[in-house]
Scaffold this motif. Structure first.
Motif, short mmCIF file in Angstrom:
data_model
loop_
_atom_site.label_atom_id
_atom_site.label_comp_id
_atom_site.label_asym_id
_atom_site.label_seq_id
_atom_site.Cartn_x
_atom_site.Cartn_y
_atom_site.Cartn_z
N THR A 312 0.85 -1.19 0.00
CA THR A 312 0.00 0.00 0.00
C THR A 312 0.89 1.24 0.00
O THR A 312 2.10 1.16 0.22
CB THR A 312 -0.92 0.04 1.24
N ALA A 313 0.28 2.39 -0.24
CA ALA A 313 1.02 3.65 -0.19
C ALA A 313 0.13 4.71 0.45
O ALA A 313 -1.09 4.72 0.23
CB ALA A 313 1.45 4.09 -1.59
N ARG A 314 0.76 5.57 1.22
CA ARG A 314 0.03 6.67 1.86
C ARG A 314 0.59 7.99 1.36
O ARG A 314 1.80 8.18 1.30
CB ARG A 314 0.18 6.59 3.39
N LEU A 315 -0.31 8.89 0.99
CA LEU A 315 0.10 10.22 0.54
C LEU A 315 0.04 11.18 1.72
O LEU A 315 -1.04 11.43 2.26
CB LEU A 315 -0.81 10.70 -0.60
N SER A 316 1.19 11.70 2.11
CA SER A 316 1.21 12.67 3.22
C SER A 316 0.44 13.91 2.82
O SER A 316 0.16 14.15 1.64
CB SER A 316 2.65 13.04 3.57
N GLN A 317 0.09 14.74 3.80
CA GLN A 317 -0.70 15.94 3.52
C GLN A 317 0.04 16.87 2.55
O GLN A 317 -0.56 17.43 1.63
CB GLN A 317 -1.00 16.69 4.82
N SER A 318 1.36 17.01 2.74
CA SER A 318 2.12 17.89 1.85
C SER A 318 2.15 17.33 0.43
O SER A 318 2.02 18.09 -0.55
CB SER A 318 3.55 18.08 2.39
N ILE A 319 2.32 16.00 0.30
CA ILE A 319 2.32 15.38 -1.03
C ILE A 319 0.95 15.53 -1.68
O ILE A 319 0.84 15.82 -2.88
CB ILE A 319 2.71 13.89 -0.93
N GLN A 320 -0.12 15.36 -0.89
CA GLN A 320 -1.47 15.53 -1.43
C GLN A 320 -1.67 16.93 -1.98
O GLN A 320 -2.24 17.11 -3.07
CB GLN A 320 -2.51 15.24 -0.35
N GLN A 321 -1.22 17.94 -1.23
CA GLN A 321 -1.39 19.32 -1.68
C GLN A 321 -0.61 19.58 -2.97
O GLN A 321 -1.13 20.21 -3.90
CB GLN A 321 -0.92 20.28 -0.58
N ARG A 322 0.63 19.07 -3.04
CA ARG A 322 1.43 19.26 -4.25
C ARG A 322 0.80 18.53 -5.43
O ARG A 322 0.81 19.03 -6.56
CB ARG A 322 2.85 18.77 -4.01
N LEU A 323 0.28 17.33 -5.16
CA LEU A 323 -0.37 16.57 -6.22
C LEU A 323 -1.62 17.30 -6.72
O LEU A 323 -1.89 17.32 -7.93
CB LEU A 323 -0.74 15.17 -5.70
N GLN A 324 -2.36 17.89 -5.81
CA GLN A 324 -3.54 18.66 -6.20
C GLN A 324 -3.16 19.82 -7.11
O GLN A 324 -3.78 20.03 -8.16
CB GLN A 324 -4.25 19.18 -4.95
N HIS A 325 -2.12 20.56 -6.73
CA HIS A 325 -1.67 21.68 -7.56
C HIS A 325 -1.20 21.20 -8.92
O HIS A 325 -1.45 21.85 -9.95
CB HIS A 325 -0.53 22.43 -6.85
#
Length: 554
Positions: A312-325
């Protein structure tokens, strides 16, 4: 690490000798061969060596990893997700790695289970099929019935596998510095850091308790979704080395003809599968990272079943925000913004040519994004994106590389079921949803509060930093090493700016403390000091605006 350390490894460990022998045999350790002592030459078999010469590097790497067993097979499977590091050809070849691990005997299975629990084997299971359904690299799978009548599936870890893996990992850790020393280009790939990440992922996969938690987390997230079912975990029968789950009734989702014969809506199955994964990725921030056909089933009640949550993989909050951008920039087809977000998301090298990167990304947008999505395949888009990343020596976070691999596998699966399904079209609504969420009052307020806290932290620490800086300047401990023709001007402005800032902040502190004499409640001294600091700062800004030297009139 010196070359002599390799000799010590060989002298003290048969496994070390085997690893080095195989690496040299397949031409994967020329840093040993080129500097090899006589004992390395003894491991070559001429006929075998000649046969391997004609094979590509990717094939030789796969064959070597397969020959070295569990740890290296797992390493290869993880590297298959890192096309940004190893290249698409190697990544594609490594996806073919399959573990052919012999199953443990009946006695060993019973011994493993009883070593994990207080009750005896017979007190836990009324029926047990000792012929495994599958035997993978880390464990094997059995069907059984518990004493209370529950039909279950067990994952039982192979006896001694953890010790073997830990030994291999330790050898790899000792070999990587040597590899970096003799093959300079390896430093870019940071093999030591890669081995550390691999070790962490592998240890997580060895712990079935963590897999159980992953399944329960996903099950809770999809509890209101009648289209998907995650196997229930029987925690009372589960431990680090044994995992007992609900026995699902169904078959691989890719058997489209069988499902059509049974009256199933295969198009809906494909759409559901894609939505389930995209929900995990973009909403839960945690996803099942191994969506091959054997792990995604159509169940007897037409639900989608997802099995094997070891990877499995977990997206940290900072990675999620960068991915969103990043996704928003892709949706808006804006090359400059997309370039900026790529750099923010990835680990850039100091020598990165941003102008050339933006040029390549502009061509990428024109070629793949500025067209109708049904004209290109998502796998082509992602492959080209990863190629650009690798070409500019950017390093994608491990979670994002796993995400890219999952999306590529999902598109392949969906096309096997229904060729009209478009994964790219399915992703688009998430990008627009993210853009709308960015400007929602709740998120704006949240971002404002977070920024305020960071600024408050900086402001609170600023007087201390300025005091330390001025002390270093006064004590002659403040050194600046710059290669610049206008060094004197830079230093003058730096000191001038620090002093004017210190005077301004000092005046603000006197004002806030209401130091007398006061005029209508305002400290005259504090006002005067603040005014002087403001005047000095204004003078500095004026000089900078004129691009002149503070010691020189323009």
């Amino acid at each position: 690490m010196k070359l002599s350390d390799i000799k010590q490894l060989i002298n003290h460990s048969e496994r070390s000798r085997q690893i080095i022998t195989v690496l040299v045999k397949y031409g994967l350790a020329n840093w040993i061969k080129e500097n090899n002592p006589e004992f390395i030459k003894s491991v070559f078999v001429d006929d075998t060596g000649k046969q391997l010469v004609s094979l590509s590097f990717a094939v030789r790497l796969r064959l070597a990893f397969g020959e070295l067993g569990t740890t290296f097979i797992k390493l290869g499977q993880i590297l298959s997700t890192r096309a940004d590091l190893v290249g698409q050809e190697v990544a594609d070849e490594l996806t073919r790695l399959q573990a052919d691990t012999p199953a443990d005997s009946q006695d060993l299975v019973i011994q493993t289970i009883e070593s994990e629990f207080e009750p005896s084997f017979d007190e836990m299971f009324s029926e047990f099929c000792f012929t495994p359904l599958a035997s993978a690299s880390i464990g094997q799978v059995h069907q059984a019935t518990t004493v209370d009548g529950q039909e279950v599936v067990l994952k039982v870890q192979h006896a001694g596998i953890e010790d073997k893996i830990l030994a291999d990992v330790e050898i790899l850790k000792r070999l990587m510095p040597l590899a970096e020393m003799y093959q300079k280009e390896l430093k870019f790939y940071q093999p030591s850091r890669l081995i550390a990440e691999f070790t962490k992922m592998l240890l997580n996969e060895l712990d079935y308790v963590k897999e159980a938690r992953s399944m329960q987390r996903a099950s809770s997230f999809f509890s209101q979704n009648a289209d998907v079912h995650i196997p229930e975990v029987y925690r009372q029968y589960s431990s680090k080395r044994v995992l007992v789950m609900e026995c699902l009734k169904g078959d691989s989702i890719t058997k489209a003809q069988l499902h059509k014969h049974e009256g199933a809506d295969t198009s809906k199955l494909a759409t559901t599968g894609i939505k389930v994964y995209l929900d995990m990725i973009f909403e839960l921030g945690f996803f099942h990272a191994d969506p091959h056909p054997g792990n995604i089933w159509r169940l007897e009640n037409n639900q989608l079943g997802i099995l094997d949550w070891g990877m499995t993989a977990r997206l940290s909050q900072s990675i999620q925000q960068r991915l969103q951008h990043l996704l928003i920039a892709i949706a808006e087809k804006a090359p400059a913004e997309l370039t900026y977000q790529v750099i923010q998301l990835c680990q850039a090298q100091p020598q990165l040519d941003k102008v050339l990167l933006e040029k390549d990304i502009s061509e990428f947008v024109y070629e793949y994004l500025d067209v109708e999505m049904n004209e290109v395949k998502l796998v082509e888009v992602l492959t080209e994106f990863v190629r650009i990343i690798k070409q500019h020596k950017l390093v994608i976070p491990t979670e994002i590389s796993m995400l890219i691999r999952v999306l590529i596998m999902l598109e392949g699966l969906s096309k096997q079921i229904d060729n009209n399904i478009s994964l790219a079209d399915a992703i688009s609504p998430y990008a627009f949803k993210m853009k709308a969420a960015q400007f929602a009052p709740k998120n704006v307020l949240k971002q404002t509060v977070a920024s305020s806290i960071r600024w408050q932290r900086i402001i609170n620490k600023l007087p201390e930093d300025i005091e330390q800086l001025t002390q270093k300047v006064s004590n002659g401990q403040f050194d600046i090493n710059l290669n610049h023709r206008s060094l004197d001007t830079i230093i003058n402005r730096l000191v001038y700016g620090v002093l004017s800032g210190a005077i301004f902040l000092g005046g603000c502190m006197v004002l806030s403390s209401e130091v007398p004499p006061l005029y209508e409640g305002v400290s005259i001294i504090g006002f005067g000091i603040t005014a002087i600091g403001s005047w000095l700062a204004g003078k500095l800004l004026l000089a900078v605006g004129r691009s002149g030297d503070l010691s020189k009139k323009t």
